[in-house]
Design a protein around this motif. Sequence first.
Motif, mmCIF file in Angstrom:
data_model
loop_
_atom_site.group_PDB
_atom_site.id
_atom_site.type_symbol
_atom_site.label_atom_id
_atom_site.label_comp_id
_atom_site.label_asym_id
_atom_site.label_seq_id
_atom_site.Cartn_x
_atom_site.Cartn_y
_atom_site.Cartn_z
ATOM 1 N N VAL A 13 0.845 -1.185 0.000
ATOM 2 C CA VAL A 13 0.000 0.000 0.000
ATOM 3 C C VAL A 13 0.884 1.241 0.000
ATOM 4 C CG1 VAL A 13 -1.492 1.414 1.499
ATOM 5 C CG2 VAL A 13 -2.084 -0.978 1.039
ATOM 6 N N SER A 181 -8.923 11.089 -4.911
ATOM 7 C CA SER A 181 -8.973 10.743 -3.490
ATOM 8 C C SER A 181 -10.367 11.023 -2.948
ATOM 9 C CB SER A 181 -7.937 11.550 -2.706
ATOM 10 O OG SER A 181 -7.994 11.220 -1.331
ATOM 11 N N ALA A 212 -7.833 6.757 -4.429
ATOM 12 C CA ALA A 212 -7.236 6.777 -3.097
ATOM 13 C C ALA A 212 -8.370 7.046 -2.117
ATOM 14 C CB ALA A 212 -6.167 7.866 -2.994
ATOM 15 N N VAL A 213 -8.145 6.768 -0.844
ATOM 16 C CA VAL A 213 -9.176 7.039 0.159
ATOM 17 C C VAL A 213 -8.593 7.919 1.259
ATOM 18 C CG1 VAL A 213 -10.648 5.053 -0.279
ATOM 19 C CG2 VAL A 213 -8.675 4.796 1.242
ATOM 20 N N HIS A 214 -9.438 8.797 1.775
ATOM 21 C CA HIS A 214 -9.023 9.795 2.764
ATOM 22 C C HIS A 214 -10.084 9.818 3.869
ATOM 23 C CE1 HIS A 214 -6.991 13.827 3.622
ATOM 24 N NE2 HIS A 214 -8.027 13.825 4.457
ATOM 25 N N THR A 226 -10.907 1.800 5.704
ATOM 26 C CA THR A 226 -9.702 1.550 4.923
ATOM 27 C C THR A 226 -9.626 0.089 4.497
ATOM 28 O OG1 THR A 226 -8.477 3.319 6.034
ATOM 29 C CG2 THR A 226 -7.177 1.598 4.961
ATOM 30 N N VAL A 237 -3.665 5.098 0.289
ATOM 31 C CA VAL A 237 -4.433 5.537 1.453
ATOM 32 C C VAL A 237 -3.818 6.821 2.003
ATOM 33 C CG1 VAL A 237 -5.266 4.935 3.758
ATOM 34 C CG2 VAL A 237 -5.002 3.143 2.020
ATOM 35 N N SER A 239 -3.239 9.554 4.960
ATOM 36 C CA SER A 239 -3.237 9.585 6.420
ATOM 37 C C SER A 239 -2.324 10.710 6.882
ATOM 38 C CB SER A 239 -2.774 8.248 6.997
ATOM 39 O OG SER A 239 -1.457 7.940 6.584
ATOM 40 N N LEU A 262 -2.603 3.380 10.857
ATOM 41 C CA LEU A 262 -2.711 2.718 9.561
ATOM 42 C C LEU A 262 -1.566 1.725 9.363
ATOM 43 C CD1 LEU A 262 -3.835 2.413 6.656
ATOM 44 C CD2 LEU A 262 -2.461 4.433 6.041
#
Length: 307
Positions: A13, A181, A212-214, A226, A237, A239, A262
């Motif tokens: 990741v 994101s 992407a994730v936020h 997540t 990801v 962070s 994370l």
Amino acid sequence: MSAFPLEGLPERVTIHEVGPRDGLQNEKAIVPVADKAEFIARLADAGLRTIEATSFVHPKWVPQLADAEELLATMTRAEGVRYPVLVPNERGLDRALASGITEIAVFASATESFARRNLNRTIDESLEMFAPVVGRARENGLWVRAYVSMAFGDPWEGEVPVEQVVSVAVRLMDLGCSQLSLGDTIGVGTPGHVTALIGALTEAGVGADRLAVHFHDTYGQALANTLAALRCGVTVVDSSAGGIGGCPYAESATGNLATEDLVWMLHGLGIETGVDLPKLAATSRWMAARLGRPSPSRVVQALSSKD
């Protein structure tokens, strides 16, 4: 720490560290440039390879990042590390280009209410503003990321329909952005919602390889969300070291997902990150001392208690 992998998860990741930008922009006190530069250098030394350095938003709106040019001129840029910056408009792009930046991000909203409060524009007007920014950036060889905030819920509008987020997201990517994101700005998302949104985006042509994730941890769902995203194929990801930050335009937005929390989960799953967790936790303790309060990261707290 022993690793216990689960099926269906990526081997590696990429962590998109947002502490120096999204973390510090919400601080009441102004952090000195020298401390910001050292923070970024420490993050790179801990193994992070994408560090969002600052923002070229007008100083009137985010005074904590008014020193963007000075920071970029003085900080050390480590080999192999990416340092994207947030760019709100063409003036911001001009400043970024003058500072030798090679990667930028634009920040859009999935809701009209937040677009008005954050950008003083409607969604349509904001996308019209971003079009020349993204176009010129790509012409100059820059990599462009798009954020879509309020992707799960909005403090003024409530739950945001999946199809509404998909519509804005597709329009952003059609401008020429390379990565999107998904921002859970007020932290109300849940794993099923995450899965549904990523599935809908995939069906609309924006696959997990471009996402992407936020997540924010307002309701304690950031790690669960997540994991749901990873199961959908997402491998990037966002962070923030130590869990610092939030959103200055949404009072209900509490801290970002802590990078240490994370990394602890990812390493426990046998997923590679390239991050040295003890070094990272030490960096967050160092920054917390300068901010005058303990780090909200559970992992930083736990590791500190063992020192």
